[in-house]
Design a protein around this motif. Structure first.
Motif, PDB file in Angstrom:
ATOM      1  N   SER A 181      17.412   5.676 -76.876  1.00  0.00           N
ATOM      2  CA  SER A 181      15.984   5.602 -76.566  1.00  0.00           C
ATOM      3  C   SER A 181      15.147   6.001 -77.767  1.00  0.00           C
ATOM      4  N   ASN A 182      14.774   5.031 -78.549  1.00  0.00           N
ATOM      5  CA  ASN A 182      13.740   5.254 -79.563  1.00  0.00           C
ATOM      6  C   ASN A 182      13.018   3.938 -79.785  1.00  0.00           C
ATOM      7  N   ASN A 183      12.570   3.670 -80.988  1.00  0.00           N
ATOM      8  CA  ASN A 183      11.753   2.477 -81.216  1.00  0.00           C
ATOM      9  C   ASN A 183      12.531   1.162 -81.159  1.00  0.00           C
ATOM     10  N   CYS A 184      13.826   1.218 -81.185  1.00  0.00           N
ATOM     11  CA  CYS A 184      14.614  -0.012 -81.145  1.00  0.00           C
ATOM     12  C   CYS A 184      14.804  -0.467 -79.705  1.00  0.00           C
ATOM     13  N   ASP A 207      21.327   9.728 -87.323  1.00  0.00           N
ATOM     14  CA  ASP A 207      20.094   9.798 -88.102  1.00  0.00           C
ATOM     15  C   ASP A 207      19.046   8.785 -87.640  1.00  0.00           C
ATOM     16  N   ASN A 208      18.945   8.598 -86.353  1.00  0.00           N
ATOM     17  CA  ASN A 208      17.972   7.645 -85.796  1.00  0.00           C
ATOM     18  C   ASN A 208      18.205   6.197 -86.203  1.00  0.00           C
ATOM     19  N   ILE A 209      19.407   5.869 -86.625  1.00  0.00           N
ATOM     20  CA  ILE A 209      19.740   4.465 -86.885  1.00  0.00           C
ATOM     21  C   ILE A 209      20.873   4.084 -85.929  1.00  0.00           C
ATOM     22  N   GLY A 248      12.687  -2.067 -89.832  1.00  0.00           N
ATOM     23  CA  GLY A 248      11.418  -2.240 -89.114  1.00  0.00           C
ATOM     24  C   GLY A 248      11.606  -2.103 -87.607  1.00  0.00           C
ATOM     25  N   TYR A 249      12.584  -1.313 -87.203  1.00  0.00           N
ATOM     26  CA  TYR A 249      12.895  -1.074 -85.789  1.00  0.00           C
ATOM     27  C   TYR A 249      13.174  -2.348 -85.016  1.00  0.00           C
ATOM     28  N   SER A 250      13.745  -3.340 -85.695  1.00  0.00           N
ATOM     29  CA  SER A 250      14.238  -4.490 -84.936  1.00  0.00           C
ATOM     30  C   SER A 250      15.697  -4.706 -85.330  1.00  0.00           C
TER      31      SER A 250
HETATM   32  C1  LIG Z   1       9.183   5.376 -84.267  1.00  0.00           C
HETATM   33  O1  LIG Z   1       8.274   4.697 -85.123  1.00  0.00           O
HETATM   34  C2  LIG Z   1       7.260   5.496 -85.691  1.00  0.00           C
HETATM   35  C3  LIG Z   1       6.385   4.629 -86.599  1.00  0.00           C
HETATM   36  O2  LIG Z   1       6.338   3.299 -86.180  1.00  0.00           O
HETATM   37  C4  LIG Z   1       7.873   6.624 -86.521  1.00  0.00           C
HETATM   38  O3  LIG Z   1       6.867   7.466 -87.011  1.00  0.00           O
HETATM   39  C5  LIG Z   1       8.827   7.421 -85.647  1.00  0.00           C
HETATM   40  O4  LIG Z   1       9.483   8.399 -86.423  1.00  0.00           O
HETATM   41  C6  LIG Z   1       9.861   6.502 -85.012  1.00  0.00           C
HETATM   42  N1  LIG Z   1      10.746   7.255 -84.125  1.00  0.00           N
HETATM   43  C7  LIG Z   1      12.057   7.309 -84.295  1.00  0.00           C
HETATM   44  C8  LIG Z   1      12.824   8.143 -83.298  1.00  0.00           C
HETATM   45  O5  LIG Z   1      12.653   6.716 -85.177  1.00  0.00           O
END
Ligand SMILES: *[C@@H]1O[C@H](CO)[C@@H](O)[C@H](O)[C@H]1NC(C)=O
Ligand SMILES: *[C@@H]1O[C@H](CO)[C@@H](O)[C@H](O)[C@H]1NC(C)=O
Ligand SMILES: *[C@@H]1O[C@H](CO)[C@@H](O)[C@H](O)[C@H]1NC(C)=O
Length: 226
Positions: A94-97, A114-116, A146-148
């Motif tokens: 659960s994050n931006n992806c 590391d959030n990837i 770019g979170y895709s």
């Molecule tokens: C989600 O995206 C924002 C910017 O678009 C960024 O600041 C934030 O750290 C991101 N969150 C994670 C968990 O990667």
């Protein structure tokens, strides 16, 4: 022998009713059904495995309505179980992806650190990838993408397709589940699941040297397609 079958069959119907009651009618649990209080997933697992053996020979001339009713009950339970399986993988993603979609007839081995997020598409035996992906063992999603999700397909969170094929040549050897061990069978066995995750961790450590030190604490999960 016949009497024993009848007895078993009676138990199975009761058990199936119980499964539906326990998992589909959550209100039923909340009102505190005595049956549900003693429900044990491992007992149920054991019973289904044991009794399903009994019906392999008996089914062909069985009552059609009962067969249809059994198929319907099991389908509902299965749908619910699939939901729970996905939810377990969703927790660490659960994050931006967007949540990746596992290919039908295969699955995704996923590791997050590391959030990837890194996911390796895998196909069951008898299936192959639609695109050549020998140089692409896995796809990833994070700030650097770019979170895709990186993917050869058009669809955003669909990372790969597994299509019916007599030969498996489009991916590396480790991108296919072993014969007689589909994705769902693999995750139903803790040792087999760990084996597939370990293979991917080694591949990742080799390909992404900058994250190799974080892999020991990475989250992992295998998502299976239907
Ligand atoms: C989600 O995206 C924002 C910017 O678009 C960024 O600041 C934030 O750290 C991101 N969150 C994670 C968990 O990667
Ligand atoms: C549930 O389990 C307890 C303890 O084993 C037992 O005493 C009780 O009778 C059981 N209840 C039902 C409804 O099976
Ligand atoms: C089949 O099973 C259903 C439901 O238990 C029952 O109502 C029906 O009478 C049975 N039919 C036959 C032919 O035994």
């Amino acid at each position: 022998m016949v009497a024993e079958m009848k007895y078993n069959s009676h138990l199975l119907w009761r058990m199936l009713f119980f499964i539906s009651a326990a998992w589909l009618m959550t209100d039923f649990i909340e009102v505190g059904s005595a049956d549900c209080k003693n429900a044990s997933l491992s007992d149920l697992n054991h019973q289904v495995k044991r009794f399903s053996q009994c019906f392999l020979e008996m089914l062909p001339d069985a009552n059609r309505t009962e067969i249809n009713s059994l198929a319907w009950s099991l389908q509902q339970v299965l749908d619910r179980l699939r939901e729970v399986q996905r939810k377990d993988c969703k927790i660490f993603m659960s994050n931006n992806c967007s949540f990746p979609e596992a290919p039908r007839n295969g699955g995704l081995v996923c590791v997050s650190t590391d959030n990837i997020h890194y996911c390796k598409p895998m196909c069951n035996q008898g299936y192959d990838f639609g695109f050549l992906r020998r140089s692409r063992v896995y796809e990833k999603c994070g700030a650097s993408t770019g979170y895709s999700w990186t993917t050869q397909l058009v669809g955003g969170n669909r990372l790969a397709d597994c299509i019916s094929s007599p030969v498996a040549v489009s991916g590396v050897k480790s991108a296919y589940f072993p014969s007689h061990m589909s994705c769902q069978e693999t995750i139903a066995n803790a040792a087999s699941e760990v084996e597939q995750i370990d293979i991917f961790l080694r591949e990742l450590a080799e390909a992404e040297t900058d994250i190799s030190h974080t892999l020991e604490v990475a989250f992992d999960c295998i998502l299976c397609g239907n």
